[in-house]
Enzyme design. Structure first.
Site, PDB file in Angstrom:
ATOM      1  N   SER A  11       0.817  -1.211   0.000  1.00  0.00           N
ATOM      2  CA  SER A  11       0.000   0.000   0.000  1.00  0.00           C
ATOM      3  C   SER A  11       0.855   1.268   0.000  1.00  0.00           C
ATOM      4  O   SER A  11       1.625   1.525   0.935  1.00  0.00           O
ATOM      5  CB  SER A  11      -0.901  -0.033   1.245  1.00  0.00           C
ATOM      6  OG  SER A  11      -1.298   1.257   1.611  1.00  0.00           O
TER       7      SER A  11
HETATM    8  N1  LIG Z   1      -7.016   7.827   0.924  1.00  0.00           N
HETATM    9  C1  LIG Z   1      -6.681   6.727   1.786  1.00  0.00           C
HETATM   10  C2  LIG Z   1      -6.700   5.443   0.974  1.00  0.00           C
HETATM   11  C3  LIG Z   1      -6.754   4.252   1.890  1.00  0.00           C
HETATM   12  C4  LIG Z   1      -6.950   2.981   1.128  1.00  0.00           C
HETATM   13  O1  LIG Z   1      -7.704   2.906   0.118  1.00  0.00           O
HETATM   14  N2  LIG Z   1      -6.292   1.935   1.603  1.00  0.00           N
HETATM   15  C5  LIG Z   1      -6.423   0.642   0.989  1.00  0.00           C
HETATM   16  C6  LIG Z   1      -5.061  -0.014   0.953  1.00  0.00           C
HETATM   17  S1  LIG Z   1      -3.991   0.903  -0.100  1.00  0.00           S
HETATM   18  C7  LIG Z   1      -7.355  -0.198   1.834  1.00  0.00           C
HETATM   19  O2  LIG Z   1      -7.223  -0.243   3.033  1.00  0.00           O
HETATM   20  N3  LIG Z   1      -8.319  -0.871   1.195  1.00  0.00           N
HETATM   21  C8  LIG Z   1      -9.209  -1.772   1.868  1.00  0.00           C
HETATM   22  C9  LIG Z   1     -10.486  -1.140   2.317  1.00  0.00           C
HETATM   23  O3  LIG Z   1     -10.682   0.085   2.098  1.00  0.00           O
HETATM   24  O4  LIG Z   1     -11.305  -1.861   2.855  1.00  0.00           O
HETATM   25  C10 LIG Z   1      -5.308   6.955   2.415  1.00  0.00           C
HETATM   26  O5  LIG Z   1      -4.472   7.613   1.792  1.00  0.00           O
HETATM   27  O6  LIG Z   1      -5.081   6.500   3.538  1.00  0.00           O
END
Ligand SMILES: N[C@@H](CCC(=O)N[C@@H](CS)C(=O)NCC(=O)O)C(=O)O
Length: 216
Positions: A11
């Site tokens: 990530s």
């Molecule tokens: N805008 C957020 C994006 C967070 C995000 O989309 N994280 C992903 C991993 S890169 C995630 O946790 N996805 C799983 C979910 O949202 O359930 C940030 O910068 O923290």
């Protein structure tokens, strides 16, 4: 005690926070958390972050998510002042870069890769041109400056370094077409503590995952 960080190497937003922590010598209690196996959907995790996303931070009971908000918080609390300046105009430029990164650069990058990696595989015809346009804007932001928000390093450099490392690893765009951006990225690779270990390995793994889908 201390700052817990729930994260995954793949990530980019997680890596930006880990890079900042290394730069300011803040030790994080790293808690690897796998979104693919539902580890952010457990009742305990949802209680901490109902939005169930990574990175999620817990600083002695103060819970926060959104990587760029975490960057600004950690820099304000633990970092040198220049990383998130208090001068309103300087801070506004840093915020502009952070919002640009989230709402435009990463967003446009995501539209080039996420449908293939996690969706129906349909990439809009203009997605790559839109990403290149955003990279062109970023190239212009440098002006005569060494860093993305001016003459000093700020939290925006950590956020955008993670985004650009991921774009580079996916080999979607020839970054040499953006000379100031390329020079800055080269400097990040040598000067940001832990870049090779974090952005290098994590972005390479993400890029490998993407390219495997392209070639499937
Ligand atoms: N805008 C957020 C994006 C967070 C995000 O989309 N994280 C992903 C991993 S890169 C995630 O946790 N996805 C799983 C979910 O949202 O359930 C940030 O910068 O923290």
């Amino acid at each position: 005690m201390g700052v817990d960080l729930y994260y995954m190497d793949l990530s980019a937003p997680c890596r930006s926070v880990m890079l900042l922590a290394k730069a300011i010598g803040l030790e994080l209690n790293l808690k690897v958390t796998n979104i693919m196996t539902g580890e952010t959907r457990t009742p305990e995790f949802i209680k901490m972050n109902p939005q169930h996303c990574l990175p999620t931070m817990d600083d002695d009971g103060f819970k926060l998510w959104e990587s760029r908000a975490i960057l600004s918080y950690l820099a304000s609390k633990y970092g040198p002042a220049h990383l998130y300046p208090s001068d309103p105009k300087e801070r506004a430029v840093v915020d502009q870069r952070l919002y640009f990164d989230m709402g435009t650069l990463y967003e446009r990058f995501g539209k080039c890769v996420y449908p293939l990696m996690f969706g129906d595989g349909k990439i809009a015809d203009n997605a790559l041109d839109n990403l290149k346009e955003a990279l062109g804007w970023l190239e212009g932001f440098f002006g005569d400056n060494q860093y993305v928000a001016g003459p000093k390093q700020t939290v925006a450099d950590f956020a955008i370094a993670s985004t650009v490392a991921t774009i580079e690893a996916c080999e979607l765009v020839d970054l040499a077409a953006y000379p100031k951006l390329s020079a800055w990225l080269a400097a990040c690779k040598t000067d940001m503590p832990g870049y090779a270990e974090l952005n290098g390995q994590g972005a390479t793994a993400f890029g490998g995952f993407y390219k495997a889908k392209v070639n499937a």
